[in-house]
Motif scaffolding. Sequence first.
Motif, PDB file in Angstrom:
ATOM      1  N   SER A  87       0.832  -1.198   0.000  1.00 46.11           N
ATOM      2  CA  SER A  87       0.000   0.000   0.000  1.00 46.11           C
ATOM      3  C   SER A  87       0.866   1.247   0.000  1.00 46.11           C
ATOM      4  CB  SER A  87      -0.938   0.013   1.214  1.00 46.11           C
ATOM      5  OG  SER A  87      -0.215   0.150   2.419  1.00 46.11           O
ATOM      6  N   ILE A  88       0.318   2.309  -0.538  1.00 47.30           N
ATOM      7  CA  ILE A  88       0.907   3.642  -0.443  1.00 47.30           C
ATOM      8  C   ILE A  88      -0.127   4.518   0.234  1.00 47.30           C
ATOM      9  CG2 ILE A  88       1.632   5.676  -1.736  1.00 47.30           C
ATOM     10  CD1 ILE A  88       2.876   3.936  -3.804  1.00 47.30           C
ATOM     11  N   ASN A  89       0.191   4.960   1.440  1.00 50.50           N
ATOM     12  CA  ASN A  89      -0.764   5.789   2.181  1.00 50.50           C
ATOM     13  C   ASN A  89      -0.010   6.737   3.098  1.00 50.50           C
ATOM     14  OD1 ASN A  89      -0.474   4.502   4.931  1.00 50.50           O
ATOM     15  ND2 ASN A  89      -1.119   2.700   3.751  1.00 50.50           N
ATOM     16  N   SER A  90      -0.767   7.570   3.803  1.00 50.76           N
ATOM     17  CA  SER A  90      -0.157   8.623   4.610  1.00 50.76           C
ATOM     18  C   SER A  90       0.635   8.091   5.793  1.00 50.76           C
ATOM     19  CB  SER A  90      -1.252   9.570   5.121  1.00 50.76           C
ATOM     20  OG  SER A  90      -2.202   8.847   5.897  1.00 50.76           O
ATOM     21  N   SER A  91       0.408   6.835   6.183  1.00 50.85           N
ATOM     22  CA  SER A  91       1.074   6.325   7.383  1.00 50.85           C
ATOM     23  C   SER A  91       2.358   5.553   7.088  1.00 50.85           C
ATOM     24  CB  SER A  91       0.112   5.412   8.162  1.00 50.85           C
ATOM     25  OG  SER A  91      -0.097   4.189   7.476  1.00 50.85           O
TER      26      SER A  91
END
Length: 723
Positions: free
Chosen positions: A97-101
């Motif tokens: 995944s690519i996410n803010s966290s």
Amino acid sequence: MTTDTRASALEVLRTLVGRPDADFHEGQYEAIETLVDQRRRALVVQRTGWGKSAVYFVATLLLRRQGAGPTILVSPLLALMRDQVAAAARAGVRAVSINSSNAHEWADVLRKLQADEVDVLLVSPERLNNPSFRDEQLPALIRRVGLLVVDEAHCISDWGHDFRPDYRRLRDLIAEMPDGVPVLATTATANSRVVTDVAAQLDHRVGAGASAGISTTGVPTGANTEVVTIRGPLARASLRLGVLRLPDSKARLAWLLSHLAELPGSGIIYTLTVAGAEDTARLLREAGHAVRAYTGQTDTGEREESEGMLKNNEVKALVATSALGMGFDKPDLGFVLHLGAPSSPVAYYQQVGRAGRATENADVLLLPGLEDEAIWQYFATASMPSQRKAEAVLGALRDAAGAPLSTPALEARVDLRRTPLELLLKVLDVDGAVRRVKGGWVATGQPWVYDSERYERIAAERVAEQRSMIEYERTTGCRMEFLQRALDDDTAVPCGRCDTCAAPWYPADVDEGAAATAAQSLDRVGVAIEPRAQWPTGVASLGIDVRGNIPVGQRLSTGRALARLTDLGWGGPLRDVFAPQATDAPASAAMLAACVRVLADWDWDERPTAIVSMPSRRHPLLIDSVARALSGAGRLPWLGSLDHANGGPTGTPGGNSAYRLANVWERFAVGPELTEGLEPLAGRPVLLIDDSADSRWTLTVAGRLLRQQGVSAVLPFTLALKS
């Protein structure tokens, strides 16, 4: 080919669920076949727990075996992404995944993508508009994509219960994909209106002038973009629904204290506000229950830890806002309880769907509150962009003549707080009027007209949904049937299990000790008012020559409010006092006594020596009554009030920090009588009293004036803390 596909698909499914005898639910294989063999677009509307994720994981592996590129899975929540990555690993699917966290992992993720070592890439809809991702990574991904999956697809639709502007970008993404790339949209919460809307947005014809034919993969193109909708019955046979109407927050919390231990297994207790979740969790923990609060303000690491504790039955419950919602997967979740009702039956169905996914029985109980409708109204109006504000944003961007403006820079030019400004920018972006670029936002120059008719339709639909939720609470018919019909499920029949089909399955009594404990908890007073430490960015453009840190010698000290407006206890009486139609009047004896208790519990470094109050147009009697009560109880002289200057504060409530400071800057003064009273107090602290604190700029400006008069500290006190 179909027979081979089914055998291969069944093999993957059994690996995924870990059972050699597993077979497809009705509709699962049909969806897989639509994607893998026909390379078409499918919308799957099935109940929670049906196995929608199995469809896209099985389809991904089969497509990858045929040489297709990775799947792009658009997923709305971090909790959902974490569950999906874990589920993919069980099926042998390489998901990242690519996410803010996980910014620290992005470089490794991109390396794996380039090496074709990723089967599924999970991204948030917001990530699709990140300039570097959109311009540098996404074009190459689109050229290679083997399958696009839109999870929780009701978010695409204006009519969905959790509409998100960023989801509307998916229409353009779908239109850009190569011929023959299948698309899957999934949801459990879509009525007929939403199904029609989502299907229409998936049904983009590929390329101008494209004609029906055969793609390079041997798959028919052009004519195959029509969306296949696979919709099943939404009844949840494992759920036992009920509604228990109690008179107030004290009774609801007392019921929870009395009966939480009796609820099966572990579960989720939903509240409508962050303060409600935190207050309830604190009360339950103090009574010995293993619970945790889970909200949008909870630290990401703590959220992950809490999710794991609930899945491992290490806590009885998470007390959560809607931040714990779509896609959270604990198959044996034993109960879902609501302290306060969501604003629509569709949203309620989505949340209760977390329970009983792999168990024969799970309990679902709603305890509605008198304050529910006021909270619904607040959230419904907060998400609607106004024409005036939209035009102000567009005007500011046009005035910048093509130079990007960051969100903080825009805040200094338009009177909008950060969160509603960001939402408005997203709406304007997907409408094509603005574009996010490196460095901020620019106007595109495309004509844009405020769609008032559309927003009026949506607002009317929201009101209808709220009425329907009240009907659910009061219905004498089957509750599951009611929810199914709210989702336009024509297979709905009485469930035979809920409290109207059978009989109330839950106790209605409240233990006297629990009632006393709840009352004591709700009567808790005193919330910290943190002092402002920095002047707002961009305020110099409004003619105020301050910037950076507020000098320590001009700052407030940490103050106190009686309670937050959203608190379960004193929040209710305070909401009545500050209601738009309320008449100014002295505070009640009970409220004044509670204020005195705040003073008694205040652990200040040095006791204040006098009281000063704020001038008020709306609540002079209220503020005066508090000042007199605290003066008498604390034996502190009340020196009087600051004066209005230059016409007093301007503007309206709300707006961003820069404008709110400008509204009160140089709008107060220390009059001669107050100056005389303060002279003997040089080097001593004073108590500053106002009716409420929200942005805290009124208190900050007033405190600065008093500090300039020589007092050593200004301790603010208000009845209400609004944010």
